[in-house]
Enzyme design. Structure first.
Site, PDB file in Angstrom:
ATOM      1  N   ARG A  88      46.578  46.097  41.386  1.00  0.00           N
ATOM      2  CA  ARG A  88      45.144  46.068  41.069  1.00  0.00           C
ATOM      3  C   ARG A  88      44.338  45.643  42.298  1.00  0.00           C
ATOM      4  O   ARG A  88      43.218  46.093  42.520  1.00  0.00           O
ATOM      5  CB  ARG A  88      44.891  45.108  39.907  1.00  0.00           C
ATOM      6  CG  ARG A  88      45.494  45.577  38.576  1.00  0.00           C
ATOM      7  CD  ARG A  88      45.227  44.568  37.461  1.00  0.00           C
ATOM      8  NE  ARG A  88      45.734  45.029  36.172  1.00  0.00           N
ATOM      9  CZ  ARG A  88      46.958  44.762  35.717  1.00  0.00           C
ATOM     10  NH1 ARG A  88      47.801  44.072  36.469  1.00  0.00           N
ATOM     11  NH2 ARG A  88      47.340  45.192  34.537  1.00  0.00           N
ATOM     12  N   ASP A 148      45.732  41.660  28.045  1.00  0.00           N
ATOM     13  CA  ASP A 148      47.053  41.090  28.335  1.00  0.00           C
ATOM     14  C   ASP A 148      47.641  40.420  27.092  1.00  0.00           C
ATOM     15  O   ASP A 148      48.849  40.505  26.843  1.00  0.00           O
ATOM     16  CB  ASP A 148      46.949  40.077  29.477  1.00  0.00           C
ATOM     17  CG  ASP A 148      46.487  40.715  30.779  1.00  0.00           C
ATOM     18  OD1 ASP A 148      46.719  41.922  30.959  1.00  0.00           O
ATOM     19  OD2 ASP A 148      45.869  40.006  31.603  1.00  0.00           O
ATOM     20  N   ARG A 151      49.005  43.023  24.762  1.00  0.00           N
ATOM     21  CA  ARG A 151      50.302  43.503  25.253  1.00  0.00           C
ATOM     22  C   ARG A 151      51.390  42.458  25.008  1.00  0.00           C
ATOM     23  O   ARG A 151      52.542  42.803  24.704  1.00  0.00           O
ATOM     24  CB  ARG A 151      50.194  43.846  26.741  1.00  0.00           C
ATOM     25  CG  ARG A 151      49.386  45.116  26.981  1.00  0.00           C
ATOM     26  CD  ARG A 151      49.092  45.372  28.446  1.00  0.00           C
ATOM     27  NE  ARG A 151      48.527  46.722  28.612  1.00  0.00           N
ATOM     28  CZ  ARG A 151      47.906  47.128  29.697  1.00  0.00           C
ATOM     29  NH1 ARG A 151      47.775  46.316  30.739  1.00  0.00           N
ATOM     30  NH2 ARG A 151      47.418  48.360  29.771  1.00  0.00           N
ATOM     31  N   HIS A 175      44.400  38.381  35.937  1.00  0.00           N
ATOM     32  CA  HIS A 175      44.777  39.690  35.391  1.00  0.00           C
ATOM     33  C   HIS A 175      45.492  40.477  36.486  1.00  0.00           C
ATOM     34  O   HIS A 175      44.969  41.417  37.071  1.00  0.00           O
ATOM     35  CB  HIS A 175      43.517  40.419  34.919  1.00  0.00           C
ATOM     36  CG  HIS A 175      43.786  41.765  34.307  1.00  0.00           C
ATOM     37  ND1 HIS A 175      44.618  41.935  33.213  1.00  0.00           N
ATOM     38  CD2 HIS A 175      43.324  43.014  34.621  1.00  0.00           C
ATOM     39  CE1 HIS A 175      44.648  43.218  32.894  1.00  0.00           C
ATOM     40  NE2 HIS A 175      43.885  43.895  33.734  1.00  0.00           N
TER      41      HIS A 175
END
Length: 306
Positions: A88, A148, A151, A175
């Site tokens: 990211r 998150d 998940r 994140h």
């Protein structure tokens, strides 16, 4: 209730769809830089209204922020997505310029707006939005932790062989693949600690699978995921719009909470009509505190790149 979603790609369109289906907003405006793209997505979504039973009006605009005027909430999804093998953090150069331009344009036309940042690297883009707009800290929210945590719960339910509605858990921290801090100690199945059902080794596998959840999907799809990110954003928008006072882990600007200063990172917050109503400080173990500190240092290092 007017909601703007900037970026009509897969995540933005999914977010707009979920918001419309929940039927709590009077209008959703999709904005994209690509000529006709947002208008096309909006028309396509509106043609599902009679089929999905919603009355939310969805409109599209090509780079015209005057159409977003008076937005109560705006979501920033614009920027380039990840490709397989990318972190990211590698998106920062291009996405920083996009987020800076978008956030200032949104505030110019909607001075009372609450901003939700999705663009990656999300914690740094949330911090940048604070610096660029100067909005009160309760009005800028980074989405990552909600995704998150979803998940995490998926992986917990898989390990427990339990329905997802029986499972609860939270991810704090940055994140990023290395920065997430899934709180396995506090994970539960219908209020019973998950550790009562799962070995320490299996819980650690859940933790590791959660941390690479985005990268796993990027490898499979060839690009970033969109259904779960869109759903996560829509849940945050819903909580704010309907003043639900729900707790979500979100990336927020800290000023001493958790012993951290001048950075945005994921912590549990109460969300309501004012955006962030309260930052919730939970008692962490020494190991969790250390993981959170490591995550914060990584976020600061990324912040330094802007």
């Amino acid at each position: 209730m007017k909601v703007t979603v900037v970026g009509a790609g897969a995540v933005g369109a999914s977010c707009a769809e979920y918001i419309a289906i929940k039927n709590f907003a009077s209008e959703v405006v999709l904005v994209d830089i690509k000529e006709g793209f947002a208008e096309g997505k909006a028309m396509d979504l509106m043609q599902t209204a009679s089929l999905n039973g919603f009355d939310t009006k969805i409109t599209g605009a090509t780079n015209d922020y005057s159409k977003t005027a008076g937005s109560d909430i705006a979501v920033i999804t614009s920027g380039i997505p990840r490709k397989p093998g990318m972190t990211r953090e590698e998106l920062i150069g291009i996405n920083a310029g996009i987020v800076k331009s978008v956030s200032t344009s949104l505030v110019e036309h909607s001075p009372n707006v609450i901003l939700i940042v999705v663009s990656n690297p999300m914690d740094t883009m949330t911090y940048l939005t604070h610096k660029v707009t100067g909005l009160a800290k309760n009005r800028i929210i980074g989405m990552g932790g909600a995704l998150d945590s979803a998940r995490f719960k998926y992986r917990l339910a898989e390990a427990l062989e339990a329905p997802i509605s029986d499972v609860d858990g939270m991810v704090i921290g940055g994140h990023s693949d290395k920065g997430m801090v899934p709180l396995t100690r506090l994970a539960t199945r219908n209020s019973v600690p998950a550790s009562e059902f799962l070995s320490e080794e299996r819980l650690d596998q859940v933790l590791q699978d959660t941390k690479v959840g985005g990268a796993t999907l990027t490898g499979l799809l060839g690009t970033s995921a969109w259904y779960a990110p869109g759903a996560a954003v829509s849940s945050i928008v819903h909580a704010i719009a309907c003043d639900q006072k729900k707790i979500f882990p979100c990336s927020v600007l800290l000023d001493g909470e958790y012993g951290l200063f001048d950075l945005c990172i994921g912590v549990p917050v109460v969300l309501g009509r004012n955006g962030i109503e309260k930052i919730v400080e939970i008692n962490l173990t020494d190991a969790e505190k250390a993981a959170m500190q490591d995550s914060a240092e990584a976020v600061k290092a990324t912040n330094a790149l802007i």
